[in-house]
Write a protein that holds these residues in place. Sequence first.
Motif, PDB file in Angstrom:
ATOM      1  N   ILE A 140       0.822  -1.203   0.000  1.00 25.29           N
ATOM      2  CA  ILE A 140       0.000   0.000   0.000  1.00 25.29           C
ATOM      3  C   ILE A 140       0.859   1.257   0.000  1.00 25.29           C
ATOM      4  CG2 ILE A 140      -1.997  -1.038   1.124  1.00 25.29           C
ATOM      5  CD1 ILE A 140      -0.988   0.557   3.685  1.00 25.29           C
ATOM      6  N   THR A 141       2.160   1.095   0.054  1.00 28.68           N
ATOM      7  CA  THR A 141       3.005   2.284   0.062  1.00 28.68           C
ATOM      8  C   THR A 141       2.966   2.964  -1.307  1.00 28.68           C
ATOM      9  OG1 THR A 141       4.450   1.300   1.682  1.00 28.68           O
ATOM     10  CG2 THR A 141       5.332   3.129   0.447  1.00 28.68           C
ATOM     11  N   PRO A 142       2.534   4.213  -1.358  1.00 29.87           N
ATOM     12  CA  PRO A 142       2.451   4.866  -2.662  1.00 29.87           C
ATOM     13  C   PRO A 142       3.843   5.135  -3.209  1.00 29.87           C
ATOM     14  CG  PRO A 142       1.942   6.415  -0.901  1.00 29.87           C
ATOM     15  CD  PRO A 142       2.166   5.090  -0.243  1.00 29.87           C
ATOM     16  N   ARG A 147       3.954  10.103  -3.428  1.00 31.98           N
ATOM     17  CA  ARG A 147       3.948  10.477  -2.028  1.00 31.98           C
ATOM     18  C   ARG A 147       4.345  11.931  -1.835  1.00 31.98           C
ATOM     19  NH1 ARG A 147       7.658   7.678   2.320  1.00 31.98           N
ATOM     20  NH2 ARG A 147       7.615   9.279   3.925  1.00 31.98           N
ATOM     21  N   ASN A 150       1.636  13.888  -2.801  1.00 30.72           N
ATOM     22  CA  ASN A 150       0.652  13.833  -1.723  1.00 30.72           C
ATOM     23  C   ASN A 150       0.986  14.840  -0.636  1.00 30.72           C
ATOM     24  OD1 ASN A 150      -0.469  11.736  -3.105  1.00 30.72           O
ATOM     25  ND2 ASN A 150       0.164  10.143  -1.664  1.00 30.72           N
ATOM     26  N   GLN A 151       2.274  14.882  -0.281  1.00 33.96           N
ATOM     27  CA  GLN A 151       2.673  15.815   0.775  1.00 33.96           C
ATOM     28  C   GLN A 151       2.434  17.249   0.332  1.00 33.96           C
ATOM     29  OE1 GLN A 151       6.612  15.142   2.205  1.00 33.96           O
ATOM     30  NE2 GLN A 151       6.186  13.038   2.771  1.00 33.96           N
ATOM     31  N   SER A 154      -1.156  17.989   0.568  1.00 36.13           N
ATOM     32  CA  SER A 154      -1.553  18.116   1.964  1.00 36.13           C
ATOM     33  C   SER A 154      -1.065  19.429   2.568  1.00 36.13           C
ATOM     34  CB  SER A 154      -0.991  16.962   2.790  1.00 36.13           C
ATOM     35  OG  SER A 154      -1.632  15.773   2.446  1.00 36.13           O
ATOM     36  N   CYS A 166      -7.035   9.880  -2.695  1.00 36.05           N
ATOM     37  CA  CYS A 166      -6.396   9.644  -1.391  1.00 36.05           C
ATOM     38  C   CYS A 166      -7.339   8.857  -0.482  1.00 36.05           C
ATOM     39  CB  CYS A 166      -6.055  10.965  -0.721  1.00 36.05           C
ATOM     40  SG  CYS A 166      -5.469  12.240  -1.838  1.00 36.05           S
ATOM     41  N   CYS A 169      -7.138   5.008   0.661  1.00 35.33           N
ATOM     42  CA  CYS A 169      -6.184   4.573   1.692  1.00 35.33           C
ATOM     43  C   CYS A 169      -6.359   5.318   3.008  1.00 35.33           C
ATOM     44  CB  CYS A 169      -4.755   4.778   1.207  1.00 35.33           C
ATOM     45  SG  CYS A 169      -4.309   3.752  -0.192  1.00 35.33           S
ATOM     46  N   HIS A 170      -6.760   6.589   2.939  1.00 35.32           N
ATOM     47  CA  HIS A 170      -6.759   7.410   4.153  1.00 35.32           C
ATOM     48  C   HIS A 170      -8.141   7.632   4.760  1.00 35.32           C
ATOM     49  CE1 HIS A 170      -2.495   8.463   4.296  1.00 35.32           C
ATOM     50  NE2 HIS A 170      -2.531   8.621   2.983  1.00 35.32           N
ATOM     51  N   ILE A 189      -1.470   4.170   9.527  1.00 35.80           N
ATOM     52  CA  ILE A 189      -0.996   4.339   8.144  1.00 35.80           C
ATOM     53  C   ILE A 189       0.083   5.421   8.077  1.00 35.80           C
ATOM     54  CG2 ILE A 189      -2.891   5.911   7.529  1.00 35.80           C
ATOM     55  CD1 ILE A 189      -2.792   4.693   4.688  1.00 35.80           C
ATOM     56  N   SER A 193       4.015   3.857  10.076  1.00 37.11           N
ATOM     57  CA  SER A 193       4.674   3.397   8.858  1.00 37.11           C
ATOM     58  C   SER A 193       6.188   3.488   8.989  1.00 37.11           C
ATOM     59  CB  SER A 193       4.231   4.234   7.658  1.00 37.11           C
ATOM     60  OG  SER A 193       5.110   3.969   6.572  1.00 37.11           O
ATOM     61  N   HIS A 195       8.073   3.809   6.655  1.00 37.95           N
ATOM     62  CA  HIS A 195       8.539   4.719   5.601  1.00 37.95           C
ATOM     63  C   HIS A 195       8.060   6.149   5.823  1.00 37.95           C
ATOM     64  CE1 HIS A 195       9.362   1.009   3.511  1.00 37.95           C
ATOM     65  NE2 HIS A 195       8.096   0.673   3.625  1.00 37.95           N
ATOM     66  N   ARG A 196       7.455   6.410   6.983  1.00 36.11           N
ATOM     67  CA  ARG A 196       6.805   7.711   7.131  1.00 36.11           C
ATOM     68  C   ARG A 196       7.812   8.862   7.042  1.00 36.11           C
ATOM     69  NH1 ARG A 196       7.605   5.841  12.199  1.00 36.11           N
ATOM     70  NH2 ARG A 196       8.382   7.338  13.723  1.00 36.11           N
ATOM     71  N   ALA A 197       7.271  10.013   6.666  1.00 33.05           N
ATOM     72  CA  ALA A 197       8.112  11.206   6.557  1.00 33.05           C
ATOM     73  C   ALA A 197       8.579  11.632   7.947  1.00 33.05           C
ATOM     74  CB  ALA A 197       7.320  12.328   5.890  1.00 33.05           C
TER      75      ALA A 197
HETATM   76  C1  HEC Z   1      -2.135   3.496  -1.936  1.00 32.01           C
HETATM   77  C2  HEC Z   1      -2.500   4.042  -0.637  1.00 32.01           C
HETATM   78  C3  HEC Z   1      -2.315   5.531  -0.459  1.00 32.01           C
HETATM   79  C4  HEC Z   1      -2.874   6.542  -1.224  1.00 32.01           C
HETATM   80  C5  HEC Z   1      -3.751   6.434  -2.460  1.00 32.01           C
HETATM   81  C6  HEC Z   1      -2.465   7.780  -0.581  1.00 32.01           C
HETATM   82  N1  HEC Z   1      -1.677   7.528   0.516  1.00 32.01           N
HETATM   83 FE1  HEC Z   1      -0.888   8.913   1.781  1.00 32.01          FE
HETATM   84  N2  HEC Z   1       0.135   7.478   2.767  1.00 32.01           N
HETATM   85  C7  HEC Z   1       0.031   6.123   2.492  1.00 32.01           C
HETATM   86  C8  HEC Z   1       1.012   5.426   3.339  1.00 32.01           C
HETATM   87  C9  HEC Z   1       1.223   3.922   3.375  1.00 32.01           C
HETATM   88  C10 HEC Z   1       1.677   6.421   4.102  1.00 32.01           C
HETATM   89  C11 HEC Z   1       2.798   6.232   5.123  1.00 32.01           C
HETATM   90  C12 HEC Z   1       4.105   6.614   4.515  1.00 32.01           C
HETATM   91  C13 HEC Z   1       4.622   5.566   3.586  1.00 32.01           C
HETATM   92  O1  HEC Z   1       4.615   4.375   3.952  1.00 32.01           O
HETATM   93  O2  HEC Z   1       5.028   5.922   2.462  1.00 32.01           O
HETATM   94  C14 HEC Z   1       1.084   7.684   3.716  1.00 32.01           C
HETATM   95  C15 HEC Z   1       1.470   8.900   4.277  1.00 32.01           C
HETATM   96  C16 HEC Z   1       0.882  10.102   3.970  1.00 32.01           C
HETATM   97  C17 HEC Z   1       1.205  11.363   4.615  1.00 32.01           C
HETATM   98  C18 HEC Z   1       2.183  11.582   5.762  1.00 32.01           C
HETATM   99  C19 HEC Z   1       3.520  12.052   5.248  1.00 32.01           C
HETATM  100  C20 HEC Z   1       4.374  10.899   4.775  1.00 32.01           C
HETATM  101  O3  HEC Z   1       4.692  10.864   3.554  1.00 32.01           O
HETATM  102  O4  HEC Z   1       4.749  10.028   5.567  1.00 32.01           O
HETATM  103  C21 HEC Z   1       0.442  12.312   4.026  1.00 32.01           C
HETATM  104  C22 HEC Z   1       0.431  13.797   4.340  1.00 32.01           C
HETATM  105  C23 HEC Z   1      -0.346  11.651   2.999  1.00 32.01           C
HETATM  106  N3  HEC Z   1      -0.061  10.309   3.006  1.00 32.01           N
HETATM  107  C24 HEC Z   1      -1.245  12.317   2.187  1.00 32.01           C
HETATM  108  C25 HEC Z   1      -1.879  11.700   1.094  1.00 32.01           C
HETATM  109  C26 HEC Z   1      -2.654  12.442   0.106  1.00 32.01           C
HETATM  110  C27 HEC Z   1      -2.917  13.936   0.135  1.00 32.01           C
HETATM  111  C28 HEC Z   1      -3.110  11.519  -0.814  1.00 32.01           C
HETATM  112  C29 HEC Z   1      -3.892  11.768  -2.085  1.00 32.01           C
HETATM  113  C30 HEC Z   1      -3.356  12.783  -2.993  1.00 32.01           C
HETATM  114  C31 HEC Z   1      -2.593  10.210  -0.392  1.00 32.01           C
HETATM  115  N4  HEC Z   1      -1.851  10.378   0.762  1.00 32.01           N
HETATM  116  C32 HEC Z   1      -2.840   9.025  -1.058  1.00 32.01           C
HETATM  117  C33 HEC Z   1      -0.825   5.501   1.610  1.00 32.01           C
HETATM  118  C34 HEC Z   1      -1.552   6.169   0.620  1.00 32.01           C
END
Ligand code: HEC
Length: 272
Positions: A140-142, A147, A150-151, A154, A166, A169-170, A189, A193, A195-197
Amino acid sequence: MNNRTLLGFHYVLGILAFCFLAPHNSSGAASEPLAWDAESKQYTVKTNETHGHLFFSVTNVSNSEVIIENVTTSCDCTAATLPSKPWKLAPKQDGKIEVVVDVRGKTGTLTKQVSITSPTAPKMLSVSVTIPPGVFGGGITPAMGDRLRNQESSAGDRQAVFKADCARCHLAPAFGKFGGQLYKAACAICHDSPHRATMVPDLHKLNKETNAEYWKEWITHGKTNTLMPGFIMTEGGPLDQQQIDSLVDYMLITFNNPTNSTPSIKPAGKKP
Ligand code: HEC
Ligand code: HEC
């Protein structure tokens, strides 16, 4: 013959060649003074790379010195470096130009122009960098590219994490869950994680006192200008009040809370 006389010899030759050949230069491509190993280069980004590195090799095939004054690119995300500025290539000399493309937050294929400024040998090169989906591992790690995007989204809107793509997963995993199951679905999540930031804190190692108010406030409203979203439905989150209360109870019991656990683990320097 030592290098010096060799250079001098070529220099004289170069001047001669220039005098005799220069007027005809415009007539054929064969007379281009610089030979490039390619006009475009391709690179595919690997796991955890934030930059694509590419090199162009070039040889001065003419008999005179070629001066490259500058190199510019079509994007702030791309930097090209000359070995020196200006870069003077003696006859038969070769060398490399490095091009670095910042792929953070990017997906797909990026194509950028690299423009060589030279009075006698101007050139337009191009680089193309591919960021394959999923190069950052399955599950599930994007992908890292996703990512960072995504940041970025966010950072502009911390509630974006519950919207559009998003949500799968969230947001969706939290539906209908309570307590520990809800923590796993909605919080772990990010917070657990591997791998979290770096800005995502480890909730098991908070160096502060926590209580019901603390958890409730963070879960309900998150914090503006950070990546911690507010989870209450009225703020666009997935949770109703009952779910939040169940989560607060779970956090109080499960996560280290110095105010209601053994004093021996109180962090040093805190009030007695
Ligand atoms: C496929 C599943 C998935 C999707 C889709 C997804 N995320 Fe995440 N997100 C994760 C996971 C797993 C983590 C934990 C960090 C990692 O393992 O990479 C995470 C972590 C984060 C974080 C914490 C910072 C970090 O990178 O650790 C933020 C903010 C975030 N996601 C925002 C979003 C946003 C905004 C979207 C849509 C644009 C999104 N995510 C889509 C799975 C997902
Ligand atoms: C999208 C990723 C993400 C999700 C999901 C998430 N958090 Fe956070 N959380 C963060 C980030 C980032 C911070 C750091 C905020 C800051 O910069 O102060 C944070 C901070 C916190 C803090 C404050 C820690 C401190 O330093 O005092 C608490 C408490 C917290 N989160 C609890 C939770 C709980 C409980 C959940 C599940 C309902 C949750 N978080 C879900 C990203 C997330």
